[in-house]
Enzyme design. Sequence first.
Site, PDB file in Angstrom:
ATOM      1  N   ARG A 193       0.853  -1.193   0.000  1.00 61.92           N
ATOM      2  CA  ARG A 193       0.000   0.000   0.000  1.00 61.92           C
ATOM      3  C   ARG A 193       0.886   1.239   0.000  1.00 61.92           C
ATOM      4  O   ARG A 193       2.092   1.141   0.181  1.00 61.92           O
ATOM      5  CB  ARG A 193      -0.948  -0.012   1.209  1.00 61.92           C
ATOM      6  CG  ARG A 193      -0.228  -0.385   2.509  1.00 61.92           C
ATOM      7  CD  ARG A 193      -0.741   0.317   3.678  1.00 61.92           C
ATOM      8  NE  ARG A 193      -0.613   1.743   3.541  1.00 61.92           N
ATOM      9  CZ  ARG A 193       0.522   2.407   3.747  1.00 61.92           C
ATOM     10  NH1 ARG A 193       1.623   1.790   4.078  1.00 61.92           N
ATOM     11  NH2 ARG A 193       0.561   3.719   3.609  1.00 61.92           N
ATOM     12  N   GLY A 194       0.239   2.398  -0.206  1.00 65.65           N
ATOM     13  CA  GLY A 194       0.996   3.637  -0.351  1.00 65.65           C
ATOM     14  C   GLY A 194       1.223   3.854  -1.840  1.00 65.65           C
ATOM     15  O   GLY A 194       1.635   2.936  -2.553  1.00 65.65           O
ATOM     16  N   GLN A 222      -2.758   2.632   9.683  1.00 64.21           N
ATOM     17  CA  GLN A 222      -1.433   2.771   9.057  1.00 64.21           C
ATOM     18  C   GLN A 222      -0.463   3.553   9.942  1.00 64.21           C
ATOM     19  O   GLN A 222       0.755   3.489   9.754  1.00 64.21           O
ATOM     20  CB  GLN A 222      -1.553   3.488   7.700  1.00 64.21           C
ATOM     21  CG  GLN A 222      -2.160   2.657   6.594  1.00 64.21           C
ATOM     22  CD  GLN A 222      -3.657   2.872   6.470  1.00 64.21           C
ATOM     23  OE1 GLN A 222      -4.324   3.186   7.452  1.00 64.21           O
ATOM     24  NE2 GLN A 222      -4.198   2.704   5.284  1.00 64.21           N
ATOM     25  N   ASP A 228      -1.882  10.793  -2.536  1.00 64.24           N
ATOM     26  CA  ASP A 228      -2.233   9.713  -3.468  1.00 64.24           C
ATOM     27  C   ASP A 228      -2.453  10.225  -4.886  1.00 64.24           C
ATOM     28  O   ASP A 228      -2.195   9.518  -5.859  1.00 64.24           O
ATOM     29  CB  ASP A 228      -3.460   8.954  -2.970  1.00 64.24           C
ATOM     30  CG  ASP A 228      -3.054   8.050  -1.824  1.00 64.24           C
ATOM     31  OD1 ASP A 228      -3.011   8.536  -0.675  1.00 64.24           O
ATOM     32  OD2 ASP A 228      -2.692   6.883  -2.085  1.00 64.24           O
ATOM     33  N   LYS A 273      -4.972  10.061   2.485  1.00 64.61           N
ATOM     34  CA  LYS A 273      -5.720   9.221   3.426  1.00 64.61           C
ATOM     35  C   LYS A 273      -6.822   9.985   4.146  1.00 64.61           C
ATOM     36  O   LYS A 273      -6.633  11.121   4.579  1.00 64.61           O
ATOM     37  CB  LYS A 273      -4.723   8.625   4.430  1.00 64.61           C
ATOM     38  CG  LYS A 273      -5.286   7.691   5.479  1.00 64.61           C
ATOM     39  CD  LYS A 273      -6.143   6.583   4.915  1.00 64.61           C
ATOM     40  CE  LYS A 273      -5.450   5.751   3.869  1.00 64.61           C
ATOM     41  NZ  LYS A 273      -6.398   4.959   3.048  1.00 64.61           N
TER      42      LYS A 273
HETATM   43  O1  MRU Z   1      -4.781   3.275   1.661  1.00 65.45           O
HETATM   44  P1  MRU Z   1      -3.307   3.462   1.684  1.00 65.45           P
HETATM   45  O2  MRU Z   1      -2.654   2.976   2.920  1.00 65.45           O
HETATM   46  O3  MRU Z   1      -2.638   2.935   0.416  1.00 65.45           O
HETATM   47  O4  MRU Z   1      -3.139   5.038   1.650  1.00 65.45           O
HETATM   48  C1  MRU Z   1      -1.846   5.580   1.682  1.00 65.45           C
HETATM   49  C2  MRU Z   1      -1.834   7.032   1.832  1.00 65.45           C
HETATM   50  O5  MRU Z   1      -2.847   7.705   1.868  1.00 65.45           O
HETATM   51  C3  MRU Z   1      -0.482   7.667   1.854  1.00 65.45           C
HETATM   52  O6  MRU Z   1      -0.475   8.818   2.643  1.00 65.45           O
HETATM   53  C4  MRU Z   1      -0.081   8.054   0.425  1.00 65.45           C
HETATM   54  O7  MRU Z   1      -0.240   6.972  -0.441  1.00 65.45           O
HETATM   55  C5  MRU Z   1       1.292   8.498   0.354  1.00 65.45           C
HETATM   56  S1  MRU Z   1       2.408   7.174   0.565  1.00 65.45           S
HETATM   57  C6  MRU Z   1       3.969   7.758   0.340  1.00 65.45           C
END
Ligand code: MRU
Length: 304
Positions: A44-45, A170, A210, A221
């Site tokens: 994820r991320g 997270q 994202d 997020k």
């Molecule tokens: O749902 P996730 O855990 O994939 O969401 C991740 C985020 O919102 C992070 O803040 C974003 O992807 C930046 S990661 C460097």
Amino acid sequence: MRSLWREGEQIKMIDQRLLPQKLEIFTASNEQDVAYAIKEMVVRGAPAIGSAAAYGVAIASDPKKAAELLKATRPTAHDLFYAISIILNAIEHGEDAVKAADKYAEEIVEKCRKIGEHGEKLIKHGYRILTHCNAGALATLDYGTALAPIRMAKDKDIFVWVDETRPRLQGLLTAWELEQEGIEHAVIADNAAGYFMEKGMVDMVIVGADRIALNYDVANKIGTYEKAVVAKENGIPFYVAAPLTTFDKSIEDGSKIEIEERDAKEVYGIYPRKFRARNPAFDITPAKYITGIITEEGIIELDE
Ligand code: MRU
């Protein structure tokens, strides 16, 4: 150790669903495994799922079909779609797809290192920094986006407030990374961030992204928006850290960014019994709340 890497035709990733309790490696042998890993949040991320998707296309016998499968996993992070287009383009130009995916992954790491170098300059000695979700090495293969400047400022006697980030927690991934770096931190309930901001106990906020629209509205997020509004209200600088792979110039403003809605059971899973729930995974922070965006090429100042 990176959060994702290739061993021959297999893609290995830290299974982020199990952290911080267990460090286990998930192996993806084909594009179906990669799609599963992205959808179920083994990986994820935004930058990390971009790299995973790049490899998913690269190891597939039918890259175009794999691209469609992978694009249907998660809608919000731009890196996923960008990475897929890079690999399809490399294939069209007769390049080795696996090598192109390796290059993509290496470049992401380098971009994050540079984000760290630029962002570190914003952090003063003794700063107490608040972050949301996990935008660390786990989310980007190495360094992180929001966590890269924090890592590089670790000798400045800093402290990090870690939003726990319901419903997937997270924040615990962030705490796990900070613990290994020896950086002082405390996990707080998401609802506590405003309390500490109002008390003058937060000097700056740094979060990841994202997808970033043409007008610099940021999808990140769920809960990021609230933090940005409260930061502005309290005169606290609010920075977003993201590589240019997260910028989507085809999207005019944040209202046009598709927001993933995940299974409600992620929310009600901790309740004593099942209630109705809604579970948007991201929200939009309008550019007017953002002080600046830290990229590998420097800082885009937004606060006039
Ligand atoms: O749902 P996730 O855990 O994939 O969401 C991740 C985020 O919102 C992070 O803040 C974003 O992807 C930046 S990661 C460097």
